[in-house]
Design a protein around this motif. Structure first.
Motif, mmCIF file in Angstrom:
data_model
loop_
_atom_site.group_PDB
_atom_site.id
_atom_site.type_symbol
_atom_site.label_atom_id
_atom_site.label_comp_id
_atom_site.label_asym_id
_atom_site.label_seq_id
_atom_site.Cartn_x
_atom_site.Cartn_y
_atom_site.Cartn_z
ATOM 1 N N ARG A 11 0.739 -1.113 -0.006
ATOM 2 C CA ARG A 11 -0.036 -0.133 0.148
ATOM 3 C C ARG A 11 1.114 1.250 -0.058
ATOM 4 O O ARG A 11 0.362 2.300 -0.622
ATOM 5 N N ALA A 40 7.482 -11.687 19.319
ATOM 6 C CA ALA A 40 6.819 -12.070 18.134
ATOM 7 C C ALA A 40 7.286 -13.827 17.812
ATOM 8 O O ALA A 40 6.395 -14.529 17.252
ATOM 9 N N VAL A 106 5.350 -11.771 10.790
ATOM 10 C CA VAL A 106 6.060 -10.676 9.857
ATOM 11 C C VAL A 106 6.891 -9.897 10.857
ATOM 12 O O VAL A 106 6.741 -9.898 12.049
ATOM 13 N N ASP A 110 8.431 -4.616 9.618
ATOM 14 C CA ASP A 110 7.644 -4.517 8.835
ATOM 15 C C ASP A 110 6.108 -4.701 8.966
ATOM 16 O O ASP A 110 5.135 -4.915 8.112
ATOM 17 N N THR A 117 -1.376 -9.679 5.539
ATOM 18 C CA THR A 117 -2.760 -9.574 4.784
ATOM 19 C C THR A 117 -2.669 -10.045 3.285
ATOM 20 O O THR A 117 -3.080 -11.054 2.829
ATOM 21 N N ALA A 146 -2.621 -9.437 16.681
ATOM 22 C CA ALA A 146 -3.084 -10.632 16.059
ATOM 23 C C ALA A 146 -4.653 -10.999 16.034
ATOM 24 O O ALA A 146 -5.230 -11.127 15.119
ATOM 25 N N ARG A 148 -6.959 -8.609 16.586
ATOM 26 C CA ARG A 148 -7.269 -7.643 15.864
ATOM 27 C C ARG A 148 -7.194 -8.056 14.444
ATOM 28 O O ARG A 148 -8.554 -7.811 13.678
ATOM 29 N N PRO A 180 -10.083 -1.661 7.335
ATOM 30 C CA PRO A 180 -9.008 -1.486 6.467
ATOM 31 C C PRO A 180 -8.445 -2.748 6.015
ATOM 32 O O PRO A 180 -8.124 -3.059 4.678
HETATM 33 C C1 LIG Z 1 -0.233 -10.289 13.771
HETATM 34 C C2 LIG Z 1 0.434 -9.979 12.480
HETATM 35 C C3 LIG Z 1 0.930 -11.314 11.774
HETATM 36 C C4 LIG Z 1 -0.117 -8.999 11.613
HETATM 37 O O1 LIG Z 1 1.074 -8.709 10.549
HETATM 38 P P1 LIG Z 1 1.164 -7.362 9.713
HETATM 39 O O2 LIG Z 1 1.701 -7.569 8.659
HETATM 40 O O3 LIG Z 1 1.240 -6.461 10.675
HETATM 41 O O4 LIG Z 1 -0.476 -7.160 9.341
HETATM 42 P P2 LIG Z 1 -1.213 -6.045 8.277
HETATM 43 O O5 LIG Z 1 0.004 -4.874 8.132
HETATM 44 O O6 LIG Z 1 -1.550 -6.903 6.825
HETATM 45 O O7 LIG Z 1 -2.278 -5.630 9.006
HETATM 46 C C5 LIG Z 1 -2.251 -5.099 10.262
HETATM 47 C C6 LIG Z 1 -2.808 -3.728 10.323
HETATM 48 O O8 LIG Z 1 -2.187 -2.881 9.587
HETATM 49 C C7 LIG Z 1 -2.891 -2.205 8.600
HETATM 50 N N1 LIG Z 1 -2.266 -1.767 7.675
HETATM 51 C C8 LIG Z 1 -2.020 -2.564 6.506
HETATM 52 N N2 LIG Z 1 -1.164 -1.818 5.540
HETATM 53 C C9 LIG Z 1 -1.183 -0.487 6.134
HETATM 54 C C10 LIG Z 1 -0.574 0.703 5.747
HETATM 55 N N3 LIG Z 1 0.305 0.793 4.681
HETATM 56 N N4 LIG Z 1 -0.735 1.712 6.584
HETATM 57 C C11 LIG Z 1 -1.370 1.995 7.661
HETATM 58 N N5 LIG Z 1 -1.981 0.650 8.178
HETATM 59 C C12 LIG Z 1 -1.778 -0.467 7.354
HETATM 60 C C13 LIG Z 1 -4.093 -3.001 8.451
HETATM 61 O O9 LIG Z 1 -5.548 -2.354 8.133
HETATM 62 C C14 LIG Z 1 -4.286 -3.880 9.875
HETATM 63 O O10 LIG Z 1 -5.105 -2.879 10.742
HETATM 64 P P3 LIG Z 1 -6.035 -3.652 11.650
HETATM 65 O O11 LIG Z 1 -5.579 -4.761 12.064
HETATM 66 O O12 LIG Z 1 -6.158 -2.441 12.798
HETATM 67 O O13 LIG Z 1 -7.181 -3.899 10.931
HETATM 68 C C15 LIG Z 1 2.027 -9.583 13.297
HETATM 69 O O14 LIG Z 1 1.843 -8.543 14.025
HETATM 70 C C16 LIG Z 1 2.911 -10.602 13.555
HETATM 71 O O15 LIG Z 1 3.633 -11.112 12.880
HETATM 72 N N6 LIG Z 1 2.751 -10.971 14.947
HETATM 73 C C17 LIG Z 1 3.769 -12.088 15.561
HETATM 74 C C18 LIG Z 1 3.510 -13.177 15.261
HETATM 75 C C19 LIG Z 1 2.020 -13.538 15.523
HETATM 76 O O16 LIG Z 1 1.457 -13.012 16.454
HETATM 77 N N7 LIG Z 1 1.295 -14.466 14.686
HETATM 78 C C20 LIG Z 1 -0.060 -14.721 14.607
HETATM 79 C C21 LIG Z 1 -0.442 -15.843 15.196
HETATM 80 S S1 LIG Z 1 -0.191 -17.320 14.087
#
Ligand SMILES: CC(C)(COP(=O)(O)OP(=O)(O)OC[C@H]1O[C@@H](n2cnc3c(N)ncnc32)[C@H](O)[C@@H]1OP(=O)(O)O)[C@@H](O)C(=O)NCCC(=O)NCCS
Length: 197
Positions: A11, A40, A106, A110, A117, A146, A148, A180
């Motif tokens: 994005r 993480a 992730v 990053d 997503t 996670a 959320r 989003p």
């Molecule tokens: C949970 C996890 C996987 C999310 O990964 P991420 O890459 O940050 O997820 P995304 O960026 O796709 O989405 C996270 C948020 O960022 C937002 N977002 C995505 N792109 C964006 C951008 N360019 N600008 C602003 N916000 C953005 C999304 O809308 C989302 O918001 P929301 O959750 O409030 O709806 C990450 O925090 C992680 O790896 N945690 C540790 C391991 C873990 O807990 N894994 C899950 C259990 S298996």
């Protein structure tokens, strides 16, 4: 056909590549694991100590029949130091072949850029092509990010007494929430369906 490499844009305009991980990526996966924050690492792998991923975990992650197990990474090919941004996998359930366990990690720097997503969308379509209809994800109750993200991408959660258990119904392509992250997922699924279904 499932492509071996996808060139996509985040994005914020960053060009990234998504591709499956193979046994040849062993050293890269070990380095990605080492770079995870302890938080993480614990949230994804449920391991509190150590920065070294075990051989058994690497073997399990990087092998398996494509219809039963997939593991993909997203990376920034322009990044000199360590291009990897994150990875996600699914394992098909032996008891119920219509279901697979999904997990994603992730790198901390990053997060919040749409990488999880994007990985969810890729694995969603890979799984769907293999006849899998549901993803299940397990998360600790304190893992607020996670919880959320899973809810915002359309998963329905319940409490199993130890963890939150989230389920995405992969047939519900047109019923994603208007968050989003939900909109991001819908756009990715539409974009990737053109090349993956
Ligand atoms: C949970 C996890 C996987 C999310 O990964 P991420 O890459 O940050 O997820 P995304 O960026 O796709 O989405 C996270 C948020 O960022 C937002 N977002 C995505 N792109 C964006 C951008 N360019 N600008 C602003 N916000 C953005 C999304 O809308 C989302 O918001 P929301 O959750 O409030 O709806 C990450 O925090 C992680 O790896 N945690 C540790 C391991 C873990 O807990 N894994 C899950 C259990 S298996």
């Amino acid at each position: 056909m499932i492509p071996e490499r996808l060139e996509l844009v985040l994005r914020d305009g960053t060009p990234v590549v998504a591709r499956p991980l193979t046994p040849a990526d062993r050293a890269m996966v070990a380095e990605g694991y080492r770079r995870l924050s302890p938080e993480a690492r614990y949230q994804r792998f449920w391991v509190r100590e150590g920065k070294v991923i075990g051989d058994a975990m690497l073997d399990r992650l990087l092998s398996g029949k494509p219809s039963e197990h997939a593991v993909w990474t997203v990376f920034d090919p322009t990044r000199k130091d360590f291009p990897g941004m994150g990875a996600a996998s699914f394992w098909r359930s032996e008891e119920d072949p219509a279901e697979a366990e999904f997990s994603v990690t992730v790198l901390d720097a990053d997060q919040g850029r749409g990488v999880a997503t994007l990985l969810l969308a890729v694995l969603w379509l890979v799984a769907y092509r293999h006849g899998i209809g549901r993803f299940t994800g397990y998360t600790m109750p304190e893992n607020v990010k996670a919880l959320r993200w899973m809810r915002d991408t359309g998963a329905e959660g319940e409490w199993d007494g130890y963890n939150a258990v989230f389920r995405w119904n992969l047939a519900d392509l047109d019923k994603l929430p208007e968050t989003p992250a939900g909109a991001d997922l819908a756009a990715r699924l539409a974009e990737l369906s053109e090349v993956m279904l």
